[in-house]
Design an enzyme around this catalytic site. Structure first.
Site, mmCIF file in Angstrom:
data_model
loop_
_atom_site.group_PDB
_atom_site.id
_atom_site.type_symbol
_atom_site.label_atom_id
_atom_site.label_comp_id
_atom_site.label_asym_id
_atom_site.label_seq_id
_atom_site.Cartn_x
_atom_site.Cartn_y
_atom_site.Cartn_z
ATOM 1 N N GLU B 441 37.371 36.991 34.322
ATOM 2 C CA GLU B 441 38.546 36.694 33.476
ATOM 3 C C GLU B 441 38.153 36.517 32.009
ATOM 4 O O GLU B 441 38.814 35.790 31.263
ATOM 5 C CB GLU B 441 39.294 35.441 33.966
ATOM 6 C CG GLU B 441 39.947 35.557 35.328
ATOM 7 C CD GLU B 441 41.131 36.521 35.337
ATOM 8 O OE1 GLU B 441 41.644 36.849 34.260
ATOM 9 O OE2 GLU B 441 41.497 36.962 36.431
ATOM 10 N N GLY B 442 37.089 37.188 31.594
ATOM 11 C CA GLY B 442 36.631 37.088 30.203
ATOM 12 C C GLY B 442 35.534 36.041 30.069
ATOM 13 O O GLY B 442 35.752 34.865 30.321
#
Lengths: 590, 590
Positions: B441-442
């Site tokens: 998710e980054g």
């Protein structure tokens, strides 16, 4: 997974240009037949040997691990052949006593060999490492008769060694050891008990394994003053000193661990196993702790190796992986994206790894020099000084080098992004393998208590004073752009030291409360001194390693002073709040 | 490995006493049928269900992992039964749209359900988690026709969902996506390409899996503005909307990872797989990012759960494990040693875990409240404010909660000493599992650029100003013993913010250079605000959770201010040295 050659140039820079090994041995009057070139040839050969034989086994050693069946333990594929080649090439005997077949080379070379073993394959490194430690202890403390029996096999590596301290109910608190030794009429002892976490306790590399075991005699006083040390071989020897009869001991099981899977961690049962006393009765712990400085230095170096290896892998990846554009405009406009090394935060992580690996190498080798001074110097004042310095530096090296290895290997995963989490790239293995280094040979907390409790408070002026004097002298005598900063952090370190020693008089818990923060601060300040030294050596370099190399050192020094050393501000601030915020909480309030 | 019930009292304290859920829902005019008691009954039931069904699977899920054969993936033993029971008990449908079979309960309860899923079994948590995310996206962006086809199955949990973004050559840099979508005459698309790191890409829990896939139309512009979003089911539906025909896609392999082994991470091949466009052409990334706040908040909460679970295990151990005596004299003289919770450094580690877990819960739930305000409020100013606050807080929550989870779970191992390294105790698993949270998710670096680049610089006053105002108002209106400290760190944070924004005008690399340090500083300051709040709520408590509980909160607040918050000094000092120490180094000098 990459098998990248070890940074031999960095080893040379520290050994030759920063710590001047030629002058060091000349002053000590030993190992003068080994000049810098020969020294580096040996390092280079060791690195090539391990790059060829150990590096390729590293990934599988983790994946396959060790296997326990009955009382035997099988090491990962290739370890048997690697160990055989290692011994045949003479690496096991490198610094061994020539009287027992050793090559009599320097302790420093042995340290570097340990560094390289871990760099190429940490799961493998403890087999030669523990054998070396057991051999050294026997060299120092055993009778000539025991030496004659056991040293030839341990020196050649034909036999392996272990240290058996921990029991299920006691790790740190060795006063609770209850393995029991009963004297026999022939001067031997029968030892019974269970030891856990025994590295290399059983394996398939050698015909015999020599266990050094802490146990308690029938009439021994309680606690730490009633523990004796026994040599207990897996195979009892016949009159020709050949392994002949199986002793009544064995590996009940092996542990399944977070990492270091190639290293067999055994539960050992001793069931009236026959052994020999080493040293005096009830002085086992004292003997064991005499060996501890070396063991802890080696563990610190394991942390350094993990940091270095994780950095080398990450650096290759950061130059190759294309992702996003530089904030200042495309650097490789012809490619779909720039290599991630253009991004400031990737550089921050890489430089943190680099600064720790290279600075800590200087600190570790400096400690190695102190051990050599203690071994060889004829000057008793110099020996006493080296002894104090080493006692002071050892817990710092053990804990600081391994704690920063956790940070550095974590960055090694992070630089790879999601790919870092995948086993085949090997980056996550470095982080898992490194974790044990903060635990075995005394946890970080124990090292910190050793530093702040035993060492700093008991021998204060002679200890931090010694290291502080070295740093102050450097500042006074050697101009570098970092001297002002170094001075201010040195002052901060000394103020913090005074604060803790004063607090400790009011409340003994103040020592423990400050201990780990203080140890880390000590590490950062000492490392700053070494980075100032590295800068100076790079500035006044011998030219042999290339301009990029020396410029890289100076810029890494600048990075360390700018981006790492300021952590001391936070450590000082937390230390100053004392023990109350930790101790106020009732157990029921957690 | 322990399966310790989740700290439901702590959830209640934050939801009821700190963030006043009753007032929150009254103001929004939704979910008023659910009073605090009912809310907590649902939480309690969820915790009991997962304690019974999920907790016992956690250790084996790690050990056994997922198995890939042909195109099918088998989840660890027990997951199929757990998933069935989870759906049958209605947990999958908790906050689902009632029109499609959902229960229409609050988003906040769904957040807590996610927290509990990870707390009891992280390897399991992503199956319901990804399904929930896919369902939400379809609820928001798909046509009524697609909703009618796919929402009933996704809401009940009968079908599962995924997000397919990453490709081998692009993770962060989604502009490089080259999976291709060709339009068919019937309005559907044929999609071809390879996606990697696809969580729950294939498994044996459901009859169908709905993939949300980023791909590029034939005439799409280059880069991020040419990416469209497609719904591609594993099984194509017949006219009764039943899975009927296998689509041309499948899992080519699964990844072998550092942890989270129960969660299947797949390489997915799409080979002219039939799919449906969601939203407008070329707006896929915009849609995906609309869902990102929720996904990132959930990932932050995964970090919080790992921290909490590691703490709970460590606390039990610290109270039971006897080793060494307290520095102030024996606490249990009748025992051979004191429990290790008497030692200051063990307390330092436990309290660090506790302070992070409990403070971060307040921060995460506060962000959850903002999402509910955006969903439900009729007041457009309030919605806009919540939107800005959430945009600002999301990268901090994602990165800060997961980074401190790495520290906290590392301490969880350390508190166990050598035993922490052994798999059966489960502590090392928390550390391995937690690592992915800083990556997917980054990554932390990407969150930090989102914060310092996109959010802080583009919308400065409206963003940090908003959170700073909240803190300033609290200081002005609510007296606590921590207000002076909070004020001085708030000032430090604002000064640092100004410094970075000024620097950024001179050199864009200054933003990246400061980014992670600044994100962490923001996290520490915001957490200080929440700890001041927790102190205040404990001081003025409702009495329902017991005196020890409230005293513990006040003392943990004091600990946080004394021992954690001062880290900002180091962060500020390093930020102030700017980008040069990172950027000066030539690539060849590394």
């Amino acid at each position: 997974m990459a098998n990248i050659p070890a940074p031999v140039k960095d080893i040379q820079f520290i050994a030759d240009e920063v710590l001047d090994l030629a002058a060091h041995y000349q002053k000590l009057g030993v190992h003068q037949d080994i000049d810098v070139e020969t020294f580096m040839t040996i390092v280079d050969e060791a690195s090539k040997f391990l790059h060829e034989h150990a590096g390729p086994l590293n990934r599988n050693a983790d994946e396959q691990g060790c296997r326990h069946e009955g009382q035997s333990v099988q090491t990962p594929d290739g370890f048997v052949e690697l160990y055989k080649a290692y011994c045949e090439s003479g690496w096991a005997a490198l610094d061994g006593d020539e009287a027992y077949g050793g090559q009599g080379l320097s302790y420093w070379l042995q340290l570097i060999l340990g560094e390289l073993n871990t760099y190429y394959c940490p799961g493998w490194s403890n087999y030669p490492g523990l054998t070396h430690g057991a051999r050294e202890l026997i060299e120092h403390f055993a009778t000539d008769e025991l030496k004659a029996k056991f040293l030839p096999g341990l020196t050649s590596g034909e036999w392996a060694g272990t240290m058996c301290l921990t029991e299920p109910h006691c790790g740190t608190d060795l006063g609770l050891v209850n393995t029991a030794a009963k004297p026999n009429d022939d001067g031997t002892y029968n030892v019974t008990g269970t030891k856990i976490f025994i590295t290399s306790g059983e394996h398939d590399l050698t015909d015999n394994i020599v266990h050094l075991v802490l146990a308690r005699l029938p009439d021994a006083p309680k606690g730490t003053k009633g523990i004796s040390l026994f040599l207990i071989p897996k195979m009892l020897l016949n009159e020709q000193n050949e392994p002949a009869e199986r002793n009544t001991l064995g590996a009940a099981s092996i542990e399944h661990k977070m990492g270091l899977n190639g290293s067999a961690t055994c539960v050992m049962n001793f069931d009236e196993a026959k052994g020999y006393l080493i040293g005096n009765a009830n002085e086992g712990l004292k003997i064991m702790f005499t060996m501890m400085n070396g063991a802890r230095l080696n563990t610190g170096i394991q942390g350094l190796s993990a940091t270095q290896a994780s950095y080398e892998n990450a650096l290759v990846y950061a130059k190759e992986r294309l992702q996003m554009r530089s904030a200042t405009g495309p650097k490789l406009p012809e490619k779909p994206a720039d290599p991630i090394i253009v991004h400031p935060d990737v550089r921050r992580m890489l430089l943190t790894q680099k600064a720790f690996a290279e600075g800590n190498r200087a600190l570790a080798y400096f400690a190695g020099q102190q051990i050599e001074i203690i071994k060889h110097s004829q000057d008793q004042n110099e020996v006493a000084r080296a002894d104090r310095l080493l006692a002071f530096l050892t817990p710092i090296i053990k804990a600081f080098l391994t704690e920063v290895a956790m940070e550095a290997t974590n960055y090694g995963v992070q630089i790879f992004g999601g790919h870092g989490y995948i086993r085949e790239h090997g980056q996550e293995q470095w982080h898992r393998d490194a974790k044990i280094f903060t635990l075995y040979e005394g946890t970080t907390g124990i090292q910190a208590l050793d530093l702040t409790g035993r060492k700093m408070l008991m021998m204060q002026k002679g200890q931090i004073g010694e290291m502080a004097d070295i740093i102050q002298n450097f500042i006074n005598e050697t101009p570098t752009p970092h001297n002002d900063a170094l001075q201010s952090y040195l002052d901060m370190w000394q103020e913090t030291t005074s604060f803790i020693t004063q607090q400790a008089m009011k409340n003994p818990d103040e020592v423990g409360a400050a201990s780990v923060d203080y140890l880390m601060m000590s590490g950062y300040v000492i490392l700053a001194y070494f980075w100032a030294q590295l800068h100076n050596s790079a500035e006044n370099n011998k030219g042999q390693l290339g301009a990029d190399f020396y410029n890289g050192k100076k810029k890494t020094a600048a990075f360390y002073f700018a981006k790492i050393l300021p952590r001391c501000h936070a450590l000082k601030a937390t230390i100053m709040t004392g023990a109350d915020p930790l101790m106020d909480m009732a157990e029921s309030e957690f």
